[in-house]
Design a protein around this motif. Structure first.
Motif, PDB file in Angstrom:
ATOM      1  N   MET A  28       0.915  -1.070   0.082  1.00  0.00           N
ATOM      2  CA  MET A  28      -0.124   0.031  -0.078  1.00  0.00           C
ATOM      3  C   MET A  28       0.939   1.138  -0.031  1.00  0.00           C
ATOM      4  SD  MET A  28      -2.958   0.580  -0.081  1.00  0.00           S
ATOM      5  CE  MET A  28      -4.487   1.803   0.308  1.00  0.00           C
ATOM      6  N   LYS A  29       1.931   1.071   0.500  1.00  0.00           N
ATOM      7  CA  LYS A  29       2.985   2.401   0.727  1.00  0.00           C
ATOM      8  C   LYS A  29       3.606   2.727  -0.649  1.00  0.00           C
ATOM      9  CE  LYS A  29       4.413   1.808   5.367  1.00  0.00           C
ATOM     10  NZ  LYS A  29       5.552   1.931   6.427  1.00  0.00           N
ATOM     11  N   ALA A  30       3.666   1.472  -1.368  1.00  0.00           N
ATOM     12  CA  ALA A  30       4.354   1.676  -2.696  1.00  0.00           C
ATOM     13  C   ALA A  30       3.360   2.236  -3.687  1.00  0.00           C
ATOM     14  CB  ALA A  30       4.638   0.360  -3.102  1.00  0.00           C
ATOM     15  N   PHE A  31       2.029   1.930  -3.485  1.00  0.00           N
ATOM     16  CA  PHE A  31       0.966   2.623  -4.440  1.00  0.00           C
ATOM     17  C   PHE A  31       0.772   4.044  -4.209  1.00  0.00           C
ATOM     18  CE2 PHE A  31      -3.237   4.252  -4.675  1.00  0.00           C
ATOM     19  CZ  PHE A  31      -3.492   4.023  -5.974  1.00  0.00           C
ATOM     20  N   PHE A  32       0.886   4.658  -3.026  1.00  0.00           N
ATOM     21  CA  PHE A  32       0.786   5.885  -2.644  1.00  0.00           C
ATOM     22  C   PHE A  32       2.113   6.569  -3.220  1.00  0.00           C
ATOM     23  CE2 PHE A  32      -2.054   4.899   0.882  1.00  0.00           C
ATOM     24  CZ  PHE A  32      -3.301   5.413   0.283  1.00  0.00           C
ATOM     25  N   PHE A  33       3.324   5.976  -2.968  1.00  0.00           N
ATOM     26  CA  PHE A  33       4.573   6.541  -3.409  1.00  0.00           C
ATOM     27  C   PHE A  33       4.566   6.859  -4.839  1.00  0.00           C
ATOM     28  CE2 PHE A  33       8.823   5.835  -5.147  1.00  0.00           C
ATOM     29  CZ  PHE A  33       9.475   7.093  -4.714  1.00  0.00           C
ATOM     30  N   LEU A  34       4.053   5.760  -5.607  1.00  0.00           N
ATOM     31  CA  LEU A  34       3.934   5.863  -7.269  1.00  0.00           C
ATOM     32  C   LEU A  34       2.831   6.784  -7.556  1.00  0.00           C
ATOM     33  CD1 LEU A  34       4.355   1.939  -8.150  1.00  0.00           C
ATOM     34  CD2 LEU A  34       5.994   3.854  -8.390  1.00  0.00           C
ATOM     35  N   PHE A  35       1.977   6.956  -6.735  1.00  0.00           N
ATOM     36  CA  PHE A  35       0.539   7.948  -7.229  1.00  0.00           C
ATOM     37  C   PHE A  35       1.359   9.245  -7.111  1.00  0.00           C
ATOM     38  CE2 PHE A  35      -2.712  10.755  -5.941  1.00  0.00           C
ATOM     39  CZ  PHE A  35      -3.458  10.965  -6.969  1.00  0.00           C
ATOM     40  N   ALA A  36       2.197   9.724  -5.939  1.00  0.00           N
ATOM     41  CA  ALA A  36       2.738  10.797  -5.564  1.00  0.00           C
ATOM     42  C   ALA A  36       3.750  11.102  -6.649  1.00  0.00           C
ATOM     43  CB  ALA A  36       3.255  11.024  -4.263  1.00  0.00           C
ATOM     44  N   LEU A  37       4.552  10.330  -7.075  1.00  0.00           N
ATOM     45  CA  LEU A  37       5.730  10.352  -7.986  1.00  0.00           C
ATOM     46  C   LEU A  37       5.054  10.744  -9.426  1.00  0.00           C
ATOM     47  CD1 LEU A  37       8.491  10.409  -8.538  1.00  0.00           C
ATOM     48  CD2 LEU A  37       8.438   8.079  -9.187  1.00  0.00           C
ATOM     49  N   LEU A  38       4.177  10.134  -9.702  1.00  0.00           N
ATOM     50  CA  LEU A  38       3.355  10.573 -11.115  1.00  0.00           C
ATOM     51  C   LEU A  38       2.811  11.747 -11.066  1.00  0.00           C
ATOM     52  CD1 LEU A  38       2.238   6.902 -12.045  1.00  0.00           C
ATOM     53  CD2 LEU A  38       4.096   8.338 -13.055  1.00  0.00           C
ATOM     54  N   PHE A  39       1.917  11.984 -10.003  1.00  0.00           N
ATOM     55  CA  PHE A  39       1.385  13.354  -9.739  1.00  0.00           C
ATOM     56  C   PHE A  39       2.404  14.582  -9.705  1.00  0.00           C
ATOM     57  CE2 PHE A  39      -0.481  16.608  -7.179  1.00  0.00           C
ATOM     58  CZ  PHE A  39      -1.768  16.819  -7.927  1.00  0.00           C
ATOM     59  N   PHE A  40       3.447  14.519  -9.460  1.00  0.00           N
ATOM     60  CA  PHE A  40       4.340  15.618  -9.300  1.00  0.00           C
ATOM     61  C   PHE A  40       5.275  15.806 -10.587  1.00  0.00           C
ATOM     62  CE2 PHE A  40       3.473  15.429  -4.646  1.00  0.00           C
ATOM     63  CZ  PHE A  40       2.906  16.448  -4.580  1.00  0.00           C
ATOM     64  N   LEU A  41       5.309  14.697 -11.350  1.00  0.00           N
ATOM     65  CA  LEU A  41       6.056  14.651 -12.435  1.00  0.00           C
ATOM     66  C   LEU A  41       5.380  15.102 -13.752  1.00  0.00           C
ATOM     67  CD1 LEU A  41       8.462  11.617 -12.367  1.00  0.00           C
ATOM     68  CD2 LEU A  41       9.072  13.974 -12.215  1.00  0.00           C
ATOM     69  N   SER A  42       3.946  14.916 -13.542  1.00  0.00           N
ATOM     70  CA  SER A  42       3.187  15.534 -14.911  1.00  0.00           C
ATOM     71  C   SER A  42       3.401  16.703 -15.435  1.00  0.00           C
ATOM     72  CB  SER A  42       1.640  15.026 -14.597  1.00  0.00           C
ATOM     73  OG  SER A  42       1.216  15.810 -13.561  1.00  0.00           O
ATOM     74  N   PRO A  43       3.351  17.867 -14.557  1.00  0.00           N
ATOM     75  CA  PRO A  43       3.720  19.179 -14.976  1.00  0.00           C
ATOM     76  C   PRO A  43       5.053  19.347 -15.815  1.00  0.00           C
ATOM     77  CG  PRO A  43       2.764  19.368 -12.783  1.00  0.00           C
ATOM     78  CD  PRO A  43       3.285  17.775 -12.975  1.00  0.00           C
ATOM     79  N   ALA A  44       5.747  18.748 -15.509  1.00  0.00           N
ATOM     80  CA  ALA A  44       7.309  19.174 -15.935  1.00  0.00           C
ATOM     81  C   ALA A  44       7.024  18.214 -17.473  1.00  0.00           C
ATOM     82  CB  ALA A  44       8.359  18.286 -15.267  1.00  0.00           C
ATOM     83  N   LYS A  45       6.376  17.058 -17.637  1.00  0.00           N
ATOM     84  CA  LYS A  45       6.187  16.324 -18.755  1.00  0.00           C
ATOM     85  C   LYS A  45       5.457  17.111 -19.618  1.00  0.00           C
ATOM     86  CE  LYS A  45       3.453  12.876 -19.476  1.00  0.00           C
ATOM     87  NZ  LYS A  45       2.700  11.846 -19.365  1.00  0.00           N
ATOM     88  N   ASN A  46       4.415  17.895 -19.386  1.00  0.00           N
ATOM     89  CA  ASN A  46       3.466  18.653 -20.146  1.00  0.00           C
ATOM     90  C   ASN A  46       4.253  20.022 -20.837  1.00  0.00           C
ATOM     91  OD1 ASN A  46       1.432  16.958 -19.829  1.00  0.00           O
ATOM     92  ND2 ASN A  46       0.484  18.188 -18.075  1.00  0.00           N
ATOM     93  N   ALA A  47       5.079  20.604 -19.810  1.00  0.00           N
ATOM     94  CA  ALA A  47       5.824  21.667 -20.296  1.00  0.00           C
ATOM     95  C   ALA A  47       6.930  21.451 -21.429  1.00  0.00           C
ATOM     96  CB  ALA A  47       6.689  22.414 -19.265  1.00  0.00           C
ATOM     97  N   PHE A  48       7.308  20.280 -21.690  1.00  0.00           N
ATOM     98  CA  PHE A  48       8.032  19.598 -22.545  1.00  0.00           C
ATOM     99  C   PHE A  48       7.323  19.831 -23.888  1.00  0.00           C
ATOM    100  CE2 PHE A  48       9.391  16.061 -25.201  1.00  0.00           C
ATOM    101  CZ  PHE A  48      10.495  16.532 -25.500  1.00  0.00           C
ATOM    102  N   PHE A  49       6.356  19.388 -23.764  1.00  0.00           N
ATOM    103  CA  PHE A  49       5.572  19.281 -25.271  1.00  0.00           C
ATOM    104  C   PHE A  49       5.008  20.820 -25.649  1.00  0.00           C
ATOM    105  CE2 PHE A  49       4.120  15.119 -23.609  1.00  0.00           C
ATOM    106  CZ  PHE A  49       4.828  14.557 -24.581  1.00  0.00           C
ATOM    107  N   ASP A  50       4.700  21.739 -24.904  1.00  0.00           N
ATOM    108  CA  ASP A  50       4.608  23.140 -25.132  1.00  0.00           C
ATOM    109  C   ASP A  50       6.013  23.803 -25.690  1.00  0.00           C
ATOM    110  OD1 ASP A  50       2.024  22.963 -24.755  1.00  0.00           O
ATOM    111  OD2 ASP A  50       2.233  23.875 -22.768  1.00  0.00           O
TER     112      ASP A  50
END
Length: 73
Positions: A1-23
């Protein structure tokens, strides 16, 4: 369960950086991010939030200043 929350938090915070790359990629191509391309534009890349990067199509035979300098004329 800790791994799930860790992966969710990791993907949630990395998504803005990925989106800025496309723009940034679209702006380097001298395009604009819109919902759809107009008749005189072509789709060259994707932007964030399902937008499309549209660039105006240059007709054949018309040279810009940059291409004339590259040819040495």
């Amino acid at each position: 369960m800790k791994a799930f929350f860790f992966l969710f938090a990791l993907l949630f915070f990395l998504s803005p950086a990925k989106n800025a790359f496309f723009d940034e990629k679209c702006s380097k191509l001298n395009g604009r991010c819109t919902n759809y391309c107009q008749k005189n534009e072509e789709l060259t890349a994707l932007c964030q939030k399902t937008l499309k990067c549209c660039v105006i199509v240059q007709p054949c035979g018309i040279r810009t200043n940059d291409s004339a300098e590259d040819l040495g004329t």
